[in-house]
Write a protein that holds these residues in place. Structure first.
Motif, PDB file in Angstrom:
ATOM      1  N   GLU A  65       7.968   0.991   4.689  1.00 33.09           N
ATOM      2  CA  GLU A  65       8.927   1.224   3.596  1.00 33.09           C
ATOM      3  C   GLU A  65       8.333   2.095   2.499  1.00 33.09           C
ATOM      4  OE1 GLU A  65      11.213  -1.962   1.957  1.00 33.09           O
ATOM      5  OE2 GLU A  65      11.453  -2.881   3.935  1.00 33.09           O
ATOM      6  N   ASP A  66       7.121   1.768   2.062  1.00 30.42           N
ATOM      7  CA  ASP A  66       6.470   2.579   1.023  1.00 30.42           C
ATOM      8  C   ASP A  66       6.173   3.981   1.543  1.00 30.42           C
ATOM      9  OD1 ASP A  66       6.576   0.559  -0.849  1.00 30.42           O
ATOM     10  OD2 ASP A  66       4.555  -0.164  -0.426  1.00 30.42           O
ATOM     11  N   ASN A  67       5.697   4.061   2.786  1.00 31.96           N
ATOM     12  CA  ASN A  67       5.391   5.364   3.372  1.00 31.96           C
ATOM     13  C   ASN A  67       6.650   6.218   3.512  1.00 31.96           C
ATOM     14  OD1 ASN A  67       2.497   5.163   3.898  1.00 31.96           O
ATOM     15  ND2 ASN A  67       3.061   3.518   5.274  1.00 31.96           N
ATOM     16  N   ASN A  68       7.765   5.587   3.869  1.00 34.77           N
ATOM     17  CA  ASN A  68       9.023   6.329   3.976  1.00 34.77           C
ATOM     18  C   ASN A  68       9.433   6.908   2.627  1.00 34.77           C
ATOM     19  OD1 ASN A  68       9.200   5.742   6.692  1.00 34.77           O
ATOM     20  ND2 ASN A  68      10.688   4.106   6.441  1.00 34.77           N
ATOM     21  N   ARG A  69       9.288   6.107   1.570  1.00 35.90           N
ATOM     22  CA  ARG A  69       9.624   6.604   0.231  1.00 35.90           C
ATOM     23  C   ARG A  69       8.729   7.789  -0.136  1.00 35.90           C
ATOM     24  NH1 ARG A  69      10.964   1.314  -0.743  1.00 35.90           N
ATOM     25  NH2 ARG A  69       8.871   0.623  -1.258  1.00 35.90           N
ATOM     26  N   ILE A  70       7.456   7.695   0.218  1.00 41.76           N
ATOM     27  CA  ILE A  70       6.522   8.782  -0.106  1.00 41.76           C
ATOM     28  C   ILE A  70       6.932  10.069   0.606  1.00 41.76           C
ATOM     29  CG2 ILE A  70       4.145   9.592   0.218  1.00 41.76           C
ATOM     30  CD1 ILE A  70       3.290   6.616  -0.300  1.00 41.76           C
ATOM     31  N   MET A  72       9.881  10.909   1.788  1.00 39.91           N
ATOM     32  CA  MET A  72      11.148  11.404   1.253  1.00 39.91           C
ATOM     33  C   MET A  72      10.928  12.115  -0.084  1.00 39.91           C
ATOM     34  SD  MET A  72      14.033   8.548   2.347  1.00 39.91           S
ATOM     35  CE  MET A  72      13.170   7.062   1.891  1.00 39.91           C
ATOM     36  N   ASN A  73      10.080  11.542  -0.944  1.00 35.86           N
ATOM     37  CA  ASN A  73       9.768  12.187  -2.226  1.00 35.86           C
ATOM     38  C   ASN A  73       9.038  13.508  -2.018  1.00 35.86           C
ATOM     39  OD1 ASN A  73      10.953  10.110  -3.676  1.00 35.86           O
ATOM     40  ND2 ASN A  73       9.029   9.018  -4.009  1.00 35.86           N
ATOM     41  N   ASP A  76      11.647  16.025  -0.866  1.00 37.21           N
ATOM     42  CA  ASP A  76      12.483  16.396  -2.014  1.00 37.21           C
ATOM     43  C   ASP A  76      11.744  17.358  -2.948  1.00 37.21           C
ATOM     44  OD1 ASP A  76      14.754  14.980  -1.281  1.00 37.21           O
ATOM     45  OD2 ASP A  76      14.261  13.230  -2.515  1.00 37.21           O
ATOM     46  N   ILE A 131      15.611   5.906   6.381  1.00 35.86           N
ATOM     47  CA  ILE A 131      14.841   7.136   6.628  1.00 35.86           C
ATOM     48  C   ILE A 131      15.615   8.072   7.550  1.00 35.86           C
ATOM     49  CG2 ILE A 131      13.462   6.141   8.517  1.00 35.86           C
ATOM     50  CD1 ILE A 131      12.111   8.661   5.973  1.00 35.86           C
ATOM     51  N   TYR A 134      18.451   9.645   5.462  1.00 33.31           N
ATOM     52  CA  TYR A 134      17.912  10.659   4.554  1.00 33.31           C
ATOM     53  C   TYR A 134      17.576  11.944   5.317  1.00 33.31           C
ATOM     54  CZ  TYR A 134      14.587  13.314   1.864  1.00 33.31           C
ATOM     55  OH  TYR A 134      13.937  14.352   1.243  1.00 33.31           O
TER      56      TYR A 134
END
Length: 197
Positions: A65-70, A72-73, A76, A131, A134
């Motif tokens: 989950e944290d890696n996916n956010r990283i 995606m950021n 972006d 993910i 996105y």
């Protein structure tokens, strides 16, 4: 209805389990580490571990989950930074590169997670994940911006889905380990195949 917050001891156990698992996975590989080893190294009971995570796939999912956010950021930021300076094909190529970097770096966590998706909720579970949504939206937008037309043009959403399916971590590792492709080889082929560059 008030939002229920995680108890501080449960949050601490979660943090400890994830740190321990990540460390053991990095040292030995995901397949070589047992749930028993994670509990023992973390200094918690197996019951505590299994109450939180039914199996290693659940644990990998939480780690991702944290890696996916990283990632995606990161994507972006890349797109925002290059919105006016790179043509859409080059931006698509850059996003493909970032996705391959992510798969290369996290394949050992992605494979057990992929297996969980295949077992839980049928094979379509991944295609409902945040993910996937996105990446699907991001790739579709870039492909629409490229705007290929003519009798052989494909639907951007269909192409985006095909790109994501072709980036299966098991398939990626097969290219790297069994076919002798370097990460840069894979990037070059994906750029040529999907971005035409």
């Amino acid at each position: 209805m008030p939002i229920r917050r995680e108890r501080s001891d449960a949050a601490e156990n979660r943090r400890l389990i994830l740190q321990t698992a990540q460390s053991l996975f990095a040292e030995h590989g995901v397949n070589e580490v047992s749930m028993h080893q994670i509990a023992k190294t973390a200094g918690i009971g197996q019951g505590t571990l299994y109450r939180r995570y039914a199996h290693k796939g659940d644990l990998c999912s939480d780690l991702m989950e944290d890696n996916n956010r990283i990632v995606m950021n990161t994507i972006d930021s890349f797109l925002q930074l290059n919105a006016n300076s790179l043509p859409p094909r080059e931006r698509l190529g850059g996003v493909l590169d970032l996705m391959i970097d992510f798969i290369d770096d996290k394949a050992q966590l992605l494979i057990p997670l992929h297996n969980v998706y295949m077992c839980e909720g049928g094979s379509s579970a991944f295609f409902r994940s945040p993910i996937y949504t996105y990446l699907m939206n991001t790739l579709t937008g870039l492909l629409q911006e490229i705007g290929d037309s003519g009798p052989n043009a494909s639907d951007p959403a269909f192409t985006a889905h095909v790109i994501l399916c072709s980036m299966n971590p098991v398939g990626y590792l097969h290219l790297r380990n069994d076919k002798g492709c370097s990460k840069e080889d894979v990037k070059r082929h994906f750029r040529r195949l999907y971005a035409g560059i």
